[in-house]
Write an enzyme that holds these catalytic residues in place. Structure first.
Site, PDB file in Angstrom:
ATOM      1  CE1 TYR A  64      -3.310  -2.696  -0.079  1.00 33.49           C
ATOM      2  CE2 TYR A  64      -3.718  -2.390   2.250  1.00 33.49           C
ATOM      3  CZ  TYR A  64      -3.991  -3.031   1.056  1.00 33.49           C
ATOM      4  OH  TYR A  64      -4.965  -4.002   1.018  1.00 33.49           O
ATOM      5  CE  LYS A  93       1.016 -17.641  -3.363  1.00 33.95           C
ATOM      6  NZ  LYS A  93       0.130 -18.798  -3.255  1.00 33.95           N
ATOM      7  CG  ASP A 142      -2.332 -20.003  -1.276  1.00 30.55           C
ATOM      8  OD1 ASP A 142      -1.502 -19.820  -0.365  1.00 30.55           O
ATOM      9  OD2 ASP A 142      -2.067 -20.684  -2.293  1.00 30.55           O
ATOM     10  CG  ASP A 164      -7.098  -4.562   3.851  1.00 32.31           C
ATOM     11  OD1 ASP A 164      -8.051  -4.518   4.636  1.00 32.31           O
ATOM     12  OD2 ASP A 164      -6.985  -3.812   2.862  1.00 32.31           O
ATOM     13  CG  ASP A 171     -12.386  -6.887   6.422  1.00 29.77           C
ATOM     14  OD1 ASP A 171     -12.103  -6.315   7.488  1.00 29.77           O
ATOM     15  OD2 ASP A 171     -12.840  -6.283   5.426  1.00 29.77           O
TER      16      ASP A 171
END
Ligand code: NAD
Length: 358
Positions: free
Chosen positions: A143, A193, A225, A249, A253
């Site tokens: 970001y 990852k 994943d 992020d 959630d």
């Protein structure tokens, strides 16, 4: 335990004011029980700050925040300010205070309360007993990475971002995550990852290095994943999850959604010097001013403050246990109400919680 805790109280807009009043009442009960002295200093943020000063984060508010041990924040925003230019809107005040306080870690618990299991999208046998915490890196990663942009190459548009982490950024969040895990069930899952991304290879290497100082905490690495999948297949197996900004992020959630109810989700954002505690939900303009908001996310955010800033974990546990009991007794605000339970307003819910603390 600290003898004194200086708290900047930024109620904000909408239900922010109502739920903040509730959290302050609970903190006064904690003060009575443990003898800790809270100094509350109120300041404006968001729409109410725009109305008074034209600025969603006035200098005075920032000064008060920086002079405090912790910031308690309600929520900001509302229709009244929706048509202002982006950089003048209430939400800008929120983004700016997080940046000004250099809050590099965001902590979001996901806890399944037994009386509310039917609010979860998961089957009861999967969600029962879930008690996990996602720690997301907040000030680095894709970001913020440079270079970034949109340009034309070979006659077509391309967009690109850079996922970048410096060792020191990984080390400070890993250290925080191990510390927090040490105070819980002593299991840390680091998510990356590393099979594809170089940035993740460095992430993994640094987390392993920090682990040497926390041998009492079990460490596992998991690809993003796989973690997204395991969170819905076997959420009970997780204790603390630490990950970068983008993956965090999404996972925070997902973890929040597991337990079902927005009005129950607290959060903490931690920096080297400052800390800010706020519920995950917004200012809920549809119910603001009616005194019916669920204060639990805000009260649990205050409990996180007691734990992490005021170093009073017994008081934090008191609040969590009181909330468990009130829910077991069947008391519910409208957002979590179901047939057969007893509907209460913000004030009544707060009083019930306090009864179990004292
Ligand atoms: P919201 O979280 O305010 O509300 C979503 C729904 O959940 C609403 O129906 C609301 O009534 C309900 N809800 C939320 N918290 C509740 C509580 N404690 N008790 C009972 N019900 C609750 O999200 P939204 O409606 O998308 O946004 C409203 C405003 O809040 C917007 O201006 C938005 O920009 C702002 N917002 C602020 C924050 C923040 O301050 N951190 C976060 C999200 C949204």
């Amino acid at each position: 335990m600290k003898k004194e805790c200086k708290i900047a109280v930024l109620a904000g807009d909408g239900i922010g004011k109502e739920i903040m009043e509730a959290a302050i009442e609970v903190l006064k009960a904690i003060s009575q029980k443990y003898g800790i002295n809270f100094q509350f200093q109120e300041a404006l943020i968001g729409g109410s700050a725009i109305d008074e000063t034209g600025d969603p984060l006035p200098e005075e508010t920032l000064k008060i925040a920086k002079e405090s041990d912790a910031v308690l924040l309600g929520a900001v925003g509302g229709e009244k300010w929706d048509n202002l230019p982006t950089d003048k809107r209430p939400e800008k005040g929120l983004l700016r205070i997080r940046k000004e306080l250099d809050l590099f870690a965001n902590l979001r618990p996901g806890k399944a309360y037994t009386p509310l299991l039917d609010a979860s999208p998961l089957k009861e046998n999967l969600i029962k007993g879930v008690d996990l915490l996602v720690i997301r890196e907040l000030t680095g990663g894709i970001y913020f990475g440079e270079p970034r942009g949109i340009e034309e190459r070979n006659g077509e548009k391309v967009g690109y971002n850079t996922m970048i982490y410096y060792e020191h950024e990984i080390e400070r969040i890993a250290r925080l995550a191990f510390e927090v895990a040490r105070g819980r069930r002593k299991k840390l899952t680091s998510v990356d990852k590393a099979n594809v991304l170089e940035v993740s290879a460095v992430w993994r290497e640094v987390v392993n290095k920090v682990h040497a100082d926390y041998q009492d905490v079990e460490l596992e690495h998991m690809y993003i994943d796989n973690c997204a999948m395991q969170l819905v297949r076997r959420p009970r197996d997780f204790d603390v999850i630490v990950t970068g900004n983008l993956f965090g992020d999404i996972l925070s959630d997902e973890a929040g959604a597991l337990t079902g109810s927005l009005g129950m989700l607290p959060s903490a954002s931690i920096g080297e010097r400052y800390a800010l505690y706020e519920p995950v939900h917004g200012s809920a303009p549809d119910i603001a001013g009616q005194g019916i908001a669920n204060p639990i996310a805000m009260i649990l955010s205050a409990a996180m403050m007691l734990d992490l800033t005021c170093k009073l974990p017994e008081a934090a546990r008191d609040i969590e246990n009181a909330i468990d009991k009130v829910l077991e007794e069947g008391y519910r605000t409208g957002d979590i109400w179901s047939p057969g339970t007893k509907k209460v307003n913000t004030k009544e819910m707060t009083e019930k919680i306090i009864e179990h603390i004292l």
